[in-house]
Design an enzyme around this catalytic site. Structure first.
Site, PDB file in Angstrom:
ATOM      1  N   ASN A   9       0.947  -1.183   0.270  1.00 37.52           N
ATOM      2  CA  ASN A   9      -0.081  -0.163  -0.106  1.00 37.52           C
ATOM      3  C   ASN A   9       1.027   1.129  -0.018  1.00 37.52           C
ATOM      4  O   ASN A   9       1.403   1.751   1.179  1.00 37.52           O
ATOM      5  CB  ASN A   9      -0.895  -0.147   1.133  1.00 37.52           C
ATOM      6  N   TRP A  10       0.919   1.913  -1.178  1.00 34.75           N
ATOM      7  CA  TRP A  10       2.125   3.014  -1.138  1.00 34.75           C
ATOM      8  C   TRP A  10       1.526   4.118  -0.514  1.00 34.75           C
ATOM      9  O   TRP A  10       2.293   4.887  -0.521  1.00 34.75           O
ATOM     10  CB  TRP A  10       2.377   3.070  -2.759  1.00 34.75           C
ATOM     11  N   LYS A  11       0.131   4.303  -0.234  1.00 31.78           N
ATOM     12  CA  LYS A  11      -0.413   5.534   0.096  1.00 31.78           C
ATOM     13  C   LYS A  11      -0.037   6.855  -0.868  1.00 31.78           C
ATOM     14  O   LYS A  11      -0.060   6.494  -2.052  1.00 31.78           O
ATOM     15  CB  LYS A  11       0.146   5.759   1.627  1.00 31.78           C
ATOM     16  N   HIS A  96      -9.353   1.430   4.948  1.00 32.48           N
ATOM     17  CA  HIS A  96      -8.015   1.548   5.483  1.00 32.48           C
ATOM     18  C   HIS A  96      -8.483   2.684   6.734  1.00 32.48           C
ATOM     19  O   HIS A  96      -8.877   3.502   6.480  1.00 32.48           O
ATOM     20  CB  HIS A  96      -6.845   2.216   4.585  1.00 32.48           C
ATOM     21  N   GLU A  98      -6.730   4.943   7.586  1.00 27.84           N
ATOM     22  CA  GLU A  98      -6.550   6.498   7.344  1.00 27.84           C
ATOM     23  C   GLU A  98      -7.860   7.009   6.680  1.00 27.84           C
ATOM     24  O   GLU A  98      -7.957   8.293   6.913  1.00 27.84           O
ATOM     25  CB  GLU A  98      -5.105   6.419   6.585  1.00 27.84           C
ATOM     26  N   GLU A 168      -5.203  -4.513  10.603  1.00 29.46           N
ATOM     27  CA  GLU A 168      -4.071  -3.471  10.515  1.00 29.46           C
ATOM     28  C   GLU A 168      -4.427  -2.839  11.808  1.00 29.46           C
ATOM     29  O   GLU A 168      -5.263  -1.814  12.219  1.00 29.46           O
ATOM     30  CB  GLU A 168      -4.199  -2.745   9.547  1.00 29.46           C
ATOM     31  N   GLY A 174       2.812   2.402  10.821  1.00 24.24           N
ATOM     32  CA  GLY A 174       3.649   3.723  10.581  1.00 24.24           C
ATOM     33  C   GLY A 174       4.259   3.933  11.872  1.00 24.24           C
ATOM     34  O   GLY A 174       5.153   5.150  11.774  1.00 24.24           O
ATOM     35  N   SER A 214       3.773  -1.900  10.439  1.00 27.76           N
ATOM     36  CA  SER A 214       4.947  -1.998  10.746  1.00 27.76           C
ATOM     37  C   SER A 214       5.767  -3.352  10.441  1.00 27.76           C
ATOM     38  O   SER A 214       6.628  -3.733  11.008  1.00 27.76           O
ATOM     39  CB  SER A 214       5.328  -1.517  12.106  1.00 27.76           C
ATOM     40  N   GLY A 235       3.045  -0.973   4.140  1.00 26.83           N
ATOM     41  CA  GLY A 235       2.944   0.373   3.906  1.00 26.83           C
ATOM     42  C   GLY A 235       4.553   0.905   3.372  1.00 26.83           C
ATOM     43  O   GLY A 235       5.084   0.421   2.306  1.00 26.83           O
ATOM     44  N   GLY A 236       5.095   1.429   4.583  1.00 26.70           N
ATOM     45  CA  GLY A 236       6.336   1.856   4.344  1.00 26.70           C
ATOM     46  C   GLY A 236       7.346   1.059   3.767  1.00 26.70           C
ATOM     47  O   GLY A 236       8.180   1.497   2.835  1.00 26.70           O
TER      48      GLY A 236
HETATM   49  P1  13P Z   1       3.262   0.552   7.719  1.00 22.41           P
HETATM   50  O1  13P Z   1       3.544  -0.799   7.111  1.00 22.41           O
HETATM   51  O2  13P Z   1       3.950   1.810   7.069  1.00 22.41           O
HETATM   52  O3  13P Z   1       2.953   0.576   9.072  1.00 22.41           O
HETATM   53  O4  13P Z   1       1.666   0.617   7.141  1.00 22.41           O
HETATM   54  C1  13P Z   1       0.886  -0.276   7.423  1.00 22.41           C
HETATM   55  C2  13P Z   1      -0.272  -0.118   6.586  1.00 22.41           C
HETATM   56  O5  13P Z   1      -1.171   1.048   6.733  1.00 22.41           O
HETATM   57  C3  13P Z   1      -0.843  -0.690   5.201  1.00 22.41           C
HETATM   58  O6  13P Z   1      -2.001  -0.545   4.693  1.00 22.41           O
END
Ligand code: 13P
Length: 251
Positions: A9-11, A96, A98, A168, A174, A214, A235-236
């Site tokens: 998930n590149w966000k 998600h 967010e 999640e 993050g 994470s 994510g990251g």
């Molecule tokens: P991180 O891997 O950066 O913690 O993000 C997880 C995430 O929100 C994937 O959708």
């Protein structure tokens, strides 16, 4: 039997050119790994990147990170599920935390989005998970249950074949703080139990449940070794081909 999946998930990261380069690198690494990989690989990218990225991948799935809760019409700035599907995307990430927190997406709204996505032929990666306060006050089982029941449990068993669930915990996204593999396994088993109660054992056993928060190459092997953790939503660590592939190869 259910599939293992590692999805990125590149966000809101990368330009189109950077995204195409990253997608190409991941695709080539997956092609090179061939049959040695024990999971499917999907990348979730911004709307603006979908069409370009679709033209540069052959061995991985492609997800949008959201879609509209309407089919078409006067909704300036929105992108519908059929528009997402028309780019060549195979999946859409919905729910998600967010999106729930910053854009006020409710379980009811997500139910509509899930329906529109499935009607458009997309598979849904549906996110659920609790905040730190909900983890601390012990309400997290109820929170997760409500998210699943109110947005997904109107679906038929047949429709559920197109649902992937991602657990999640918001406190692990993050932050560098991962749920322990035991904490994640506890929730994954709980979710699979809810699916078994609603749809029966076969659907429950066939549904892929991902962990997100994470997740990185160093902790993925322990998480993925748990019986009910079928991969990750990353994510990251999905923003660099080598760290993402370090997780893809963790099975
Ligand atoms: P991180 O891997 O950066 O913690 O993000 C997880 C995430 O929100 C994937 O959708």
């Amino acid at each position: 039997m259910r599939k293992n999946i590692v999805a990125g998930n590149w966000k809101m990261n990368t330009t189109v050119a950077e995204g195409v380069k990253l997608a190409h690198e991941v695709n080539q690494a997956v092609v090179a790994a061939g049959d040695s990989l024990k999971c499917d690989v999907i990348i979730g990218v911004p709307f603006t990147h979908l069409t370009a990225v679709a033209g540069h991948i052959s061995a991985i799935g492609l997800a949008a990170e959201n879609c509209a809760d309407h089919l078409s019409g006067a909704y300036t700035g929105e992108v519908s599920a059929p528009m997402v599907a028309s780019t060549g995307a195979t999946h859409v990430i919905l729910g998600h935390s967010e999106r729930r927190e910053y854009y006020h997406e409710t379980n009811e709204m997500l139910k509509t989005k899930v329906d529109l996505a499935l009607e458009a032929g997309l598979k849904v990666i549906f996110c659920c998970g609790e905040s730190l306060a909900q983890r601390k006050d012990g309400s997290y089982f109820d929170v997760i249950k409500a998210e699943l029941v109110e947005s997904l449990f109107h679906l038929s068993a047949d429709q559920f074949k197109n649902i992937v669930i991602a657990y999640e915990p918001i406190w692990a996204i993050g932050t560098g703080e991962t749920a322990t593999s035991d904490q994640a396994q506890e929730i994954h088993a709980f979710i699979r139990g809810l699916l078994a109660d609603k749809y029966g054992k076969d659907v429950a056993n066939d549904t892929t449940i991902l962990y997100g928060g994470s997740c990185k190459p160093s902790n993925a092997p322990e998480l993925f070794a748990k019986p009910d953790i079928d991969g990750g939503l990353i994510g990251g660590a999905s923003l660099k081909a080598d760290s993402f592939m370090g997780i893809v190869t963790a099975f």
